[in-house]
Design a protein around this motif. Sequence first.
Motif, PDB file in Angstrom:
ATOM      1  N   GLY A 194      80.542 143.281  65.879  1.00 51.41           N
ATOM      2  CA  GLY A 194      81.878 143.431  65.293  1.00 51.41           C
ATOM      3  C   GLY A 194      81.991 144.686  64.455  1.00 51.41           C
ATOM      4  N   ALA A 195      80.974 144.959  63.641  1.00 47.27           N
ATOM      5  CA  ALA A 195      80.989 146.173  62.815  1.00 47.27           C
ATOM      6  C   ALA A 195      80.967 147.422  63.689  1.00 47.27           C
ATOM      7  CB  ALA A 195      79.793 146.172  61.870  1.00 47.27           C
ATOM      8  N   ALA A 196      80.198 147.393  64.770  1.00 46.40           N
ATOM      9  CA  ALA A 196      80.122 148.552  65.664  1.00 46.40           C
ATOM     10  C   ALA A 196      81.457 148.805  66.369  1.00 46.40           C
ATOM     11  CB  ALA A 196      79.015 148.339  66.699  1.00 46.40           C
ATOM     12  N   MET A 197      82.093 147.739  66.851  1.00 44.55           N
ATOM     13  CA  MET A 197      83.374 147.907  67.531  1.00 44.55           C
ATOM     14  C   MET A 197      84.444 148.417  66.579  1.00 44.55           C
ATOM     15  SD  MET A 197      83.101 147.306  70.733  1.00 44.55           S
ATOM     16  CE  MET A 197      84.858 147.252  71.104  1.00 44.55           C
ATOM     17  N   GLU A 253      87.165 143.431  67.432  1.00 41.76           N
ATOM     18  CA  GLU A 253      86.095 142.439  67.418  1.00 41.76           C
ATOM     19  C   GLU A 253      85.403 142.447  68.774  1.00 41.76           C
ATOM     20  OE1 GLU A 253      86.154 139.020  68.717  1.00 41.76           O
ATOM     21  OE2 GLU A 253      87.949 139.295  69.897  1.00 41.76           O
ATOM     22  N   PRO A 254      84.194 141.873  68.858  1.00 47.31           N
ATOM     23  CA  PRO A 254      83.398 141.992  70.082  1.00 47.31           C
ATOM     24  C   PRO A 254      84.089 141.475  71.333  1.00 47.31           C
ATOM     25  CG  PRO A 254      82.053 141.161  68.288  1.00 47.31           C
ATOM     26  CD  PRO A 254      83.449 141.193  67.778  1.00 47.31           C
ATOM     27  N   GLY A 255      84.902 140.426  71.212  1.00 51.24           N
ATOM     28  CA  GLY A 255      85.565 139.871  72.382  1.00 51.24           C
ATOM     29  C   GLY A 255      86.620 140.773  72.977  1.00 51.24           C
ATOM     30  N   LEU A 256      86.907 141.878  72.293  1.00 55.79           N
ATOM     31  CA  LEU A 256      87.963 142.779  72.759  1.00 55.79           C
ATOM     32  C   LEU A 256      87.636 143.415  74.100  1.00 55.79           C
ATOM     33  CD1 LEU A 256      90.681 143.994  71.797  1.00 55.79           C
ATOM     34  CD2 LEU A 256      89.387 145.914  70.871  1.00 55.79           C
ATOM     35  N   ILE A 257      86.363 143.590  74.412  1.00 48.12           N
ATOM     36  CA  ILE A 257      86.004 144.233  75.677  1.00 48.12           C
ATOM     37  C   ILE A 257      85.773 143.216  76.794  1.00 48.12           C
ATOM     38  CG2 ILE A 257      85.042 146.268  74.559  1.00 48.12           C
ATOM     39  CD1 ILE A 257      82.277 145.104  74.967  1.00 48.12           C
ATOM     40  N   GLY A 258      86.066 141.960  76.540  1.00 48.60           N
ATOM     41  CA  GLY A 258      86.051 140.966  77.610  1.00 48.60           C
ATOM     42  C   GLY A 258      84.705 140.397  77.973  1.00 48.60           C
ATOM     43  N   VAL A 259      83.651 140.726  77.242  1.00 48.54           N
ATOM     44  CA  VAL A 259      82.314 140.246  77.587  1.00 48.54           C
ATOM     45  C   VAL A 259      82.196 138.740  77.350  1.00 48.54           C
ATOM     46  CG1 VAL A 259      79.876 140.422  77.037  1.00 48.54           C
ATOM     47  CG2 VAL A 259      81.268 142.471  77.177  1.00 48.54           C
ATOM     48  N   VAL A 310      83.239 135.534  63.779  1.00 51.86           N
ATOM     49  CA  VAL A 310      82.125 136.104  63.012  1.00 51.86           C
ATOM     50  C   VAL A 310      82.206 137.624  63.017  1.00 51.86           C
ATOM     51  CG1 VAL A 310      79.615 136.279  62.807  1.00 51.86           C
ATOM     52  CG2 VAL A 310      80.663 134.133  63.544  1.00 51.86           C
ATOM     53  N   GLY A 311      82.353 138.214  64.203  1.00 47.41           N
ATOM     54  CA  GLY A 311      82.414 139.665  64.306  1.00 47.41           C
ATOM     55  C   GLY A 311      83.681 140.261  63.754  1.00 47.41           C
ATOM     56  N   LEU A 312      84.680 139.442  63.489  1.00 44.92           N
ATOM     57  CA  LEU A 312      85.936 139.934  62.930  1.00 44.92           C
ATOM     58  C   LEU A 312      85.964 139.828  61.411  1.00 44.92           C
ATOM     59  CD1 LEU A 312      88.797 140.991  63.593  1.00 44.92           C
ATOM     60  CD2 LEU A 312      89.536 138.610  63.759  1.00 44.92           C
ATOM     61  N   VAL A 313      85.525 138.691  60.889  1.00 47.68           N
ATOM     62  CA  VAL A 313      85.646 138.410  59.461  1.00 47.68           C
ATOM     63  C   VAL A 313      84.523 139.035  58.641  1.00 47.68           C
ATOM     64  CG1 VAL A 313      85.650 136.572  57.740  1.00 47.68           C
ATOM     65  CG2 VAL A 313      86.956 136.300  59.848  1.00 47.68           C
ATOM     66  N   GLY A 343      87.359 130.424  59.939  1.00 40.07           N
ATOM     67  CA  GLY A 343      87.581 131.862  60.098  1.00 40.07           C
ATOM     68  C   GLY A 343      89.035 132.263  60.131  1.00 40.07           C
ATOM     69  N   ALA A 344      89.887 131.467  60.776  1.00 38.09           N
ATOM     70  CA  ALA A 344      91.297 131.839  60.891  1.00 38.09           C
ATOM     71  C   ALA A 344      91.989 131.905  59.527  1.00 38.09           C
ATOM     72  CB  ALA A 344      92.017 130.878  61.833  1.00 38.09           C
ATOM     73  N   PRO A 345      91.902 130.854  58.679  1.00 34.55           N
ATOM     74  CA  PRO A 345      92.518 130.973  57.343  1.00 34.55           C
ATOM     75  C   PRO A 345      91.922 132.097  56.502  1.00 34.55           C
ATOM     76  CG  PRO A 345      92.017 128.686  57.856  1.00 34.55           C
ATOM     77  CD  PRO A 345      91.350 129.521  58.905  1.00 34.55           C
ATOM     78  N   LEU A 346      90.602 132.290  56.618  1.00 36.51           N
ATOM     79  CA  LEU A 346      89.961 133.364  55.862  1.00 36.51           C
ATOM     80  C   LEU A 346      90.485 134.721  56.300  1.00 36.51           C
ATOM     81  CD1 LEU A 346      87.855 134.211  53.803  1.00 36.51           C
ATOM     82  CD2 LEU A 346      86.132 134.137  55.604  1.00 36.51           C
ATOM     83  N   PHE A 347      90.669 134.895  57.597  1.00 33.35           N
ATOM     84  CA  PHE A 347      91.183 136.160  58.093  1.00 33.35           C
ATOM     85  C   PHE A 347      92.630 136.363  57.671  1.00 33.35           C
ATOM     86  CE2 PHE A 347      92.765 138.917  61.622  1.00 33.35           C
ATOM     87  CZ  PHE A 347      92.026 140.030  61.286  1.00 33.35           C
ATOM     88  N   LEU A 348      93.421 135.302  57.673  1.00 35.10           N
ATOM     89  CA  LEU A 348      94.805 135.410  57.197  1.00 35.10           C
ATOM     90  C   LEU A 348      94.844 135.807  55.722  1.00 35.10           C
ATOM     91  CD1 LEU A 348      96.443 132.302  58.908  1.00 35.10           C
ATOM     92  CD2 LEU A 348      96.848 134.711  59.447  1.00 35.10           C
TER      93      LEU A 348
END
Length: 326
Positions: free
Chosen positions: A69-72, A82-88, A253-256, A310-315
Amino acid sequence: MRLFLTLLALCAVLFVASLTSGQITAGVSESLAALFARDGLPLSVVMQEIRLPRAILAVMIGASLGMAGAAMQGFLRNPLAEPGLIGVSGSAALGAVLAIQTGLTLVCPLALPLAALTGAVLAVLLILMLAGPRGASITLILAGIAISALAAALTSLVLNLSPNPFAAADIVFWMMGSLADRSFVHVWLALPFMAVGWVLLILSGRGLDALTLGEDAAHAMGINLTRLRLMVVIGTASAVGAATAVAGAIGFVGLVVPHLLRRFVGARPSALLWASALGGAAMVLAADIAVREILPQRDLKLGVLMALVGAPLFLHLIFKTRKEMA
């Protein structure tokens, strides 16, 4: 250094807590002693063959997701990446779903993670083919979104056409993400792929630091942007694909985690890689402990709990960022 030591200590405490969490209650000293015992007693078997690989996998998966997540985010210069952005993740899930639906998992227990890894590899090849060796970041994002959408559609199609309700139930439960019933077989299967991903992402740190000044400035500093892009994409795919293969879909995880730790490292991507790896490991360890303690009889899934937290924390982070920018 203080942040590194703090996160390392937190991971160590949570690792011990993970080893001592579960339905078999025993003291901390008794449980840790059972890790090295060769007496064949139930506690020793549980500690060595169930809890220890589960805790190790939690660290590996959390570190992989946090670092990716940090690398992306550093490569795309977007804190929402976030890591899921590239579809893996979606492609790995599709491979696992096909293994369950076709019955391969009944023939070979390792068919599920191997099929998921195959899906992740195919996703990387498709991304590189669609985006091209010198494509812009936006092209990479669009290729990843397209592959992710296609994988999600095919997964839904498999579920829709599944004649076996038991296979459909297995698919749904696996996609929720969990570390239950994992063994050292899963650890050794995922470790080589994750290790390759970690090395590639760590080596990309200097390039990500230079990229904060812009692509032109990074190029002037001698950074090969095409090589940097390959390192980030392949490193992320290797680490996240292996994590999805052995544990299912675990999000946020990779987003928050990079969001929470960015302020403590001065927004330097190379430092954030290490911090996010330790922070991700701590987050997944804590969540896995909570899964076993909150509803021990109902098999609460790790991915579900991560989404609920994660969702409330990200909001909250979004609203806090808006206030700081206002």
